[in-house]
Design a protein around this motif. Structure first.
Motif, PDB file in Angstrom:
ATOM      1  N   VAL A 186     -10.287   1.196  -3.237  1.00 34.22           N
ATOM      2  CA  VAL A 186      -9.376   1.275  -2.108  1.00 34.22           C
ATOM      3  C   VAL A 186      -8.354   0.240  -2.563  1.00 34.22           C
ATOM      4  O   VAL A 186      -8.525  -0.835  -2.929  1.00 34.22           O
ATOM      5  N   VAL A 187      -6.962   0.481  -2.522  1.00 31.65           N
ATOM      6  CA  VAL A 187      -5.742  -0.301  -2.701  1.00 31.65           C
ATOM      7  C   VAL A 187      -5.133  -0.376  -1.471  1.00 31.65           C
ATOM      8  O   VAL A 187      -4.525   0.651  -0.772  1.00 31.65           O
ATOM      9  N   GLU A 188      -5.154  -1.579  -0.866  1.00 31.43           N
ATOM     10  CA  GLU A 188      -4.074  -1.830   0.316  1.00 31.43           C
ATOM     11  C   GLU A 188      -3.077  -2.353   0.179  1.00 31.43           C
ATOM     12  O   GLU A 188      -2.665  -3.460  -0.999  1.00 31.43           O
ATOM     13  N   LEU A 189      -1.903  -1.836   0.425  1.00 35.11           N
ATOM     14  CA  LEU A 189      -0.487  -2.309   0.439  1.00 35.11           C
ATOM     15  C   LEU A 189       0.074  -2.635   1.670  1.00 35.11           C
ATOM     16  O   LEU A 189       0.437  -1.594   2.511  1.00 35.11           O
ATOM     17  N   GLY A 190       0.412  -4.095   1.915  1.00 38.20           N
ATOM     18  CA  GLY A 190       0.836  -4.449   3.070  1.00 38.20           C
ATOM     19  C   GLY A 190       2.417  -4.464   3.482  1.00 38.20           C
ATOM     20  O   GLY A 190       2.963  -4.392   2.359  1.00 38.20           O
TER      21      GLY A 190
ATOM     22  N   ALA B 119       2.918   3.103   1.738  1.00 38.07           N
ATOM     23  CA  ALA B 119       1.830   2.767   0.658  1.00 38.07           C
ATOM     24  C   ALA B 119       2.452   3.438  -0.716  1.00 38.07           C
ATOM     25  O   ALA B 119       2.451   2.498  -1.854  1.00 38.07           O
ATOM     26  N   LEU B 120       2.809   4.688  -0.718  1.00 39.41           N
ATOM     27  CA  LEU B 120       3.361   5.271  -2.086  1.00 39.41           C
ATOM     28  C   LEU B 120       4.608   4.857  -2.460  1.00 39.41           C
ATOM     29  O   LEU B 120       4.969   4.544  -3.583  1.00 39.41           O
ATOM     30  N   LEU B 121       5.623   4.447  -1.472  1.00 37.27           N
ATOM     31  CA  LEU B 121       6.720   3.822  -1.973  1.00 37.27           C
ATOM     32  C   LEU B 121       6.601   2.233  -2.435  1.00 37.27           C
ATOM     33  O   LEU B 121       7.312   1.938  -3.512  1.00 37.27           O
ATOM     34  N   HIS B 122       5.803   1.599  -1.980  1.00 37.99           N
ATOM     35  CA  HIS B 122       5.394   0.247  -2.532  1.00 37.99           C
ATOM     36  C   HIS B 122       4.721   0.370  -3.881  1.00 37.99           C
ATOM     37  O   HIS B 122       4.902  -0.310  -4.661  1.00 37.99           O
ATOM     38  N   ASN B 123       3.932   1.413  -4.111  1.00 32.65           N
ATOM     39  CA  ASN B 123       3.250   1.658  -5.344  1.00 32.65           C
ATOM     40  C   ASN B 123       4.434   2.063  -6.342  1.00 32.65           C
ATOM     41  O   ASN B 123       4.172   1.416  -7.392  1.00 32.65           O
TER      42      ASN B 123
END
Length: 627
Positions: free
Chosen positions: A618-622, A495-499
């Motif tokens: 909450v932020v969901e990163l798929g 999720a950190l990499l995607h953000n």
């Protein structure tokens, strides 16, 4: 003085509540045990005085050796910080294995099989208990025979519907009813014993030995029905965390055990005096005018018998969930005072469907009795094997002392288990099939989670080099805190990499959060949280929960303030990865099991709900993951 009086009052109150939840299963066994022992067609056990005395002696010493001696005196001492049940025993035993993977795997397999047998028992107990009570209509009003199954299904629906009200409410309501039930059991038994006082000779174990000596084959087969008298011992151990050891022991020795023995001996005296009463000896104990009130009381008592197993199923399921054997699911806490009292909707309604299905398939308690016993006795054997590990390696008992006690337990348990194996063609296959299905699902979930973790770990960057790269080429930083959840504290969360890739910013405070579930029930406030300060505004935080703790991240992250990490709750965002799984031909697990795992994964409770995260933060990163 007042303090001691208050303690005694609290003990008696808890003992009454335990009477209403813990002892329902074993307390309703007199409804069907003697009937099944002498049931025509199951085995050729003739209704003679020697046989009746032998059976009563077997029942008495089964209650004393299995429940009083094995469970109450020894197994209940093997608590995991107050919690009991097969999963608690598994956690204790697995500590011995330490870093030996093979040893730990064997212990885990035993524990999982034991849990599966417990679930199978939990499906059969409500069905046979309520059916056996409503079947009293056959004695009181034979014309209502066709209504037995519909009434049973209605009663079961009401029972499962009431579960959401909580164990404390249910226990407080059921306690006085069970007090009345055991009083009636004892009174009916004593009245009939007075007609044939010589029956009390069967208290001697010599009659059980003589029964086996003169008719070894028939006595061995009879064990398959005698075991019905001790079903409920596992629920007693599993529910220990709800009420405590002392109230359960007090209720058992003071009230439950004497009432059971009196009733069984009363039935024995009755069937010797009136052999035709063997068709349903329990209801024939009562005069005709008392039949309908007794049927009503028995139905309420069997509802409570089901309650003991359902409550135990909630406890075992919650422990299994936290230990990673079943998917995340909603857990509702039903008591503000007692942390262990929970309600799990999926478990509750799943059990209800299974129980009603068994009632419809078998249709009578006699037919269900053939399916009953193998799960219970299998669970008893596994409990004994796990207890051996705890006694020797954790309690420090010598090998000789452990071997002597465990050998005694195993001789008894394996004898009952072997007798129940004979029931497999007549219905004993049902709990085995149920256990196999649950075992497959639990093992698939555990293996699938491990496989997914290893894939995500192999694809992630190492955290420290990543932070050093951030320091060399810093991106834009924004106010507030970003909490990134990951099972791997040494890697960069996806999720950190995607953000960073899409938003090209980092928060001023970056928290890499890992949640760990320990193999003991509760963690203290001091051991709940650990904080490691990393360069460039990064923090590595570990939250630890016991398998009976209630996870609540916003509540527990406040504890980081004392360790140098302060976050404004209104300015904190939680980032979680949401993986979309695709089955592939990669090694690690059979393709069909991967499909099952993906199905379970999709039905799992969201991390937002499990950890009580504020949904608007909450932020969901798929990402797609091939397993």
């Amino acid at each position: 003085m007042d303090h001691t009086k208050n303690q005694q009052t609290a003990l008696h109150t808890m003992a009454l509540a335990a009477l209403g939840v813990v002892f329902g299963d074993i307390g309703t066994s007199p409804l069907y045990t003697m009937k099944e022992v002498f049931a025509v067609g199951h085995h050729p056990l003739l209704l003679t005085q020697d046989n009746v005395y032998g059976i009563l002696s077997l029942i008495t010493w089964a209650l004393l050796l299995i429940v009083s001696f094995k469970y109450v005196a020894f197994i209940m001492r093997a608590d995991n910080r107050g919690e009991g049940g097969i999963m608690a025993l598994l956690s204790l035993a697995s500590r011995y294995a330490g870093g030996e993977p093979d040893q730990r795997k064997r212990i885990m397999m035993l524990g999982i099989i034991g849990a599966c047998m417990f679930y199978a028992d939990g499906m059969i107990t409500p069905a046979i208990s309520v059916l056996s009570a409503v079947e009293g209509l056959e004695v009181a009003a034979p014309q209502l025979d066709s209504w037995i199954v519909p009434i049973t299904l209605f009663v079961l629906f009401l029972l499962f519907w009431a579960q959401s009200k909580g164990t404390a409410v249910v226990g407080a309501f059921f306690g006085p009813i069970m007090l009345t039930w055991f009083a009636v059991l004892g009174i009916l038994g004593v009245i009939n014993i007075n007609h044939h006082p010589e029956i009390l000779k069967a208290l001697s174990p010599s009659y059980a030995f003589m029964f086996f000596y003169t008719q070894p084959k028939i006595a061995f087969i009879a064990l398959g029905a005698v075991v019905l008298a001790v079903t409920g011992a596992e629920a007693l151990y599993a529910d220990m965390g709800h009420f405590g050891r002392k109230p359960i022991r007090l209720a058992w020795f003071l009230f439950v055990l004497p009432a059971l023995i009196c009733n069984y001996f009363g039935q024995g005296a009755l069937i010797l005096a009136e052999p035709e009463s063997i068709q349903n000896p329990f209801y024939h104990l009562a005069p005709d005018w008392a039949l309908f009130p007794l049927i009503l009381l028995a139905t309420l008592a069997t509802v409570i018998a089901s309650q003991a197993v359902i409550t135990g199923a909630f406890s075992v399921s919650r422990q299994a969930l936290q230990l990673g054997f079943i998917p995340r699911m909603h857990v509702a806490h039903t008591s503000e005072k007692t942390e262990g009292q929970v309600y799990m909707p999926r478990v509750n309604w799943g059990l209800m469907v299974a129980v009603m299905g068994l009632v419809l398939i078998f249709g009578s308690s006699g037919d269900l009795a053939a399916a009953y016993g193998i799960a219970v006795t299998g669970d008893m054997v596994i409990t004994t094997l796990l207890a051996a590990v705890v006694f020797h390696h954790l309690w420090g008992w010598s090998k000789l002392k452990t071997a002597c006690l465990i050998t005694l337990f195993l001789v008894i348990d394996l004898s009952f288990f072997a007798a129940n194996i004979l029931k497999i063609p007549d219905g004993g296959w049902v709990p085995l099939l149920i256990g196999l299905i649950i075992f497959t699902l639990m093992r698939t979930w555990k293996t699938g989670r491990r496989l997914l973790y290893s894939i995500l770990k192999s694809e992630s960057m190492e955290l420290i080099p990543f932070i050093q790269a951030i320091g060399a080429h810093p991106p834009a930083r924004v106010n507030g805190a970003g909490v990134f959840m990951t099972p791997n504290p040494d890697g960069v969360p996806h999720a950190l990499l995607h953000n960073l890739k899409h938003n090209k910013v980092l928060h001023e405070t970056m928290v890499i959060l890992t949640v760990r579930f320990e193999d003991y029930p509760y963690t203290s406030r001091e051991e709940r949280v650990a904080v490691e300060v990393l360069p460039y505004g990064f923090y590595r935080v570990t939250l630890r929960y016991g398998y009976m703790d209630e996870p609540d991240l916003p509540r527990d992250l406040v504890l980081t303030e004392a360790l140098g990490l302060t976050m404004d709750a209104m300015d904190t965002s939680f980032f979680v990865g949401k993986e979309s799984l695709i089955a592939s031909d990669k090694p690690g697990m059979a393709f069909w099991r991967k499909k099952i795992f993906i199905g379970l994964f999709r039905t799992a409770e969201t991390i937002t709900n499990q950890f009580k995260l504020p949904p608007n933060r909450v932020v969901e990163l798929g990402s797609q993951v091939k397993i």
